[in-house]
Write a protein that holds these residues in place. Sequence first.
Motif: not given
Length: 288
Positions: A51-54, A70-72, A75-78, A81-88
Amino acid sequence: FTDAQLRRWQPALVGFRRAAPVLQSYPEDLQGKFLPLFAEAAIEGRDFGLAQKVLETLDALDAEHVDKPAAALLAARVAEGQGRLEEAFSAFDKLAKSSPRPTEARAKLHGIALALKDRSIDRVAAIAGLETLSVSWRGDDIEARTLGLLGRLYAEEERWRDAFSTARRANQLFPDNPHTRSLYDDTGSRFETLFLDGKAETIPRLDAISLYFDFKEFTPPGRRGDEMIRRLAERLVELDLLQEAGDLLTHQVDNRLSGAAKASVATRLAVIHLMNRQPAKAYQTLRE
């Protein structure tokens, strides 16, 4: 593309993977339509690296061909999913305040779900937010997901009428949505547990009986359902609702039971008829 639009994520992801080598040869306006769905399919398939590469490919397109909010959100969902919860969480909060709809609604939903996951919000506050969202946004996958989460929270709070009503509503509106099917199955299990594992004993008798008759479509099939109905009949007897108890057991005897089980329940039905001063019915039941 069609599978993704219909939220059939697994076949959509398979198709996008096969098409990936040629997607970048498409005109940018078409890439701007295909790539967000490709990324979402990867997210739903929990392939966050893909998903990140796409999304990186999507970000390289001219801005006029990309729905940036929508793209942002993707990116927040990615990031989640990758554990960067504060960023999400920060991204969801920002998008919920400044995005056009439906991105705003999606961001609110994902933000509440994430806040529940990291325990920065309690169930009561989450329910309030989801109730508002369920009223303000209707008619698509966002509402189905909202109702799915809301129904589970109602059940965890033991707000049984709200839980069963929400599952019924979701099933009526979105019968083929996987979130709805999961909620309906979970709610059926909770209904069974409520009436067969003693939970209903903590609820006032009239409330418990009312719950059963209002939501009896959740009654399990087979022996478990038969046992549930017999227990409810006994609670009706305790409330001196003998006619109603008799009606329940009559249906059991006539339509659901056979052999020794039928004889046992029919005997109890005959006793209830006698208690209700209907000896002729009691005699007829025993004869049959």
